[in-house]
Enzyme design. Structure first.
Site, short mmCIF file in Angstrom:
data_model
loop_
_atom_site.label_atom_id
_atom_site.label_comp_id
_atom_site.label_asym_id
_atom_site.label_seq_id
_atom_site.Cartn_x
_atom_site.Cartn_y
_atom_site.Cartn_z
N SER A 82 2.81 -29.69 -23.42
CA SER A 82 2.39 -30.23 -24.67
C SER A 82 3.12 -30.26 -25.55
CB SER A 82 0.86 -29.61 -24.91
OG SER A 82 0.20 -30.67 -25.85
N HIS A 121 3.22 -30.74 -28.71
CA HIS A 121 3.42 -30.24 -30.15
C HIS A 121 3.43 -28.69 -30.09
CE1 HIS A 121 -0.89 -28.31 -30.45
NE2 HIS A 121 -1.07 -29.18 -29.08
N CYS A 136 -8.12 -23.59 -30.13
CA CYS A 136 -8.93 -24.39 -29.42
C CYS A 136 -10.39 -23.71 -29.50
CB CYS A 136 -8.87 -24.69 -27.97
SG CYS A 136 -7.00 -25.84 -27.99
#
Length: 387
Positions: free
Chosen positions: A203, A205, A328
């Site tokens: 990912s 980011h 998350c």
């Protein structure tokens, strides 16, 4: 304005100015849909190809077509697990998946979902150091095993798992192997060939690229039923209009991440160690997990007698950003799952604070964090009923 210090880089990172610079023309001028036949579309093709070239070389894949663009690693992880369910579980009767209790929720929750469909999932326990062994994986594999999914580096402790050994076992056993490399890329070398990985998630980011863009490496010759349908993008493997500026940004971020690996080890690692050694001088502070086999930017500390959330908000009042665990799941304010998994009491697991650095942090910021953290520990313990 007071100085703000960002030490939550395992949750997300600031975009590198060089990444923003290379993205800008594709947000402003070259905005055509790459699938369009006119010049607004076709003029984006060289930039997409260059970005994909940076991505596949960054993980040492064999071919540019081995990297598929996704929206994020959560999508990549879901795609692998659900795709294997369609391809191996339903079609071939291989109804078993091996993973670990330390995985990111994107893997754990998807495995929970597959269990509701009848898939058998083995969740390997981690030891007191926060890791597993390749031997555990070997013993868990059966003739019904379709996939082994093990993260490359843990998002909370930074611990590096024995990926190359696990990959070798999976290759020997003829079992597909997936690794979530989100917390590894940009911190340590990542080589899909040495790892014998069939699938690898990442990912942008998490390595100073834009949010909302990620990738999935799929080894040449390995099939995977698409998660999305409705177009022939990415050679028919992943439908959806290509996000050109973000793809370009992710490619540049990968290139810069690889170029800065030595800096991560020599500079960021030393700053992390300085922070850690200072915090360990505070009474009843401990580092969670193995302190040797880790990525260089991460420390997870437990401050006995102080709720992690209390310390977090105290740091936040001083403009220092940290975390109690995975972003998350952090809004749930649950006990740190890795600490629970290694056998800590829930009371102790609630005392965890994760501090994760980046190449943009300075020594002055670390010195300030040490000062604020030490003062907060004294103040919070003075009002704590459990210390």
């Amino acid at each position: 304005m007071l100085q703000r210090i960002y030490l939550d880089n395992n949750a997300t990172t600031r975009i590198d100015p060089k990444v923003k610079e290379i993205m800008d023309p594709f947000l402003r001028d070259h905005y055509g849909n790459p699938s369009s036949l006119h010049q607004f579309g076709t003029e984006t093709h060289p930039a997409i190809a260059e970005a994909l070239d940076k991505l596949y070389k960054g993980i040492n894949a064999r071919d540019i077509d081995d990297v598929i663009i996704t929206s994020c690693a959560t999508e990549s992880n879901n795609w692998v697990l659900k795709g294997v369910y369609f391809d191996e579980c339903l079609k071939k009767g291989k109804n078993h998946i091996v993973t670990t209790v330390a995985e990111h929720p994107a893997v754990r929750s998807t495995c929970n979902f597959l269990e509701s469909l009848g898939v058998e999932v083995t969740y390997l326990p981690i030891n007191e150091h926060g890791s597993i062994t390749a031997e555990q994986v070997k013993e868990a594999i059966t003739e019904k095993t379709a996939l082994v999914s093990v993260m490359w580096a843990n998002n909370e402790t930074g611990l590096i798992f024995p990926i190359e050994e696990i990959g070798a076992i999976c290759k020997e056993k003829g079992v597909l192997f997936h690794t979530d490399a989100v917390q590894a890329i940009g911190k340590i070398p990542v080589d899909v060939l040495k790892a014998n990985a069939d699938f690898l998630s990442f990912s942008a980011h998490k390595f100073h690229g834009p949010k909302g863009i990620g990738g999935l490496y799929i080894r040449s010759g390995v099939g995977l039923t698409p998660l999305f349908h409705g177009g022939e993008h990415m050679n028919g493997r992943r439908s959806g209009t290509l996000n050109v500026p973000y793809i370009v940004g992710m490619g540049e971020a990968m290139k810069l991440a690889v170029e800065h690996l030595d800096y991560e080890k020599e500079v960021v690692g030393k700053l992390r160690d300085k922070l850690e050694e200072a915090l360990l001088k505070i009474p009843d502070v401990m580092v969670v997990g193995d302190r040797i086999h880790r990525v260089p930017n991460t420390t997870l500390v437990s401050v006995r007698g102080i709720e992690g959330e209390a310390m977090l908000w105290d740091l936040n009042r001083s403009n220092i950003a940290a975390s109690t665990g995975s972003a998350c799941a952090s809004e749930d304010l649950e006990a740190n799952p890795v600490m629970v998994a290694i056998g800590a009491s829930k009371e102790l697991a609630h005392t965890a604070i994760r501090l994760s650095l980046s190449r943009f942090n300075t020594e002055a910021e670390i010195d300030k964090t040490i000062e604020v953290f030490s003062q907060a520990a004294i103040r919070l313990r003075n009002i704590s009923s459990s210390y």
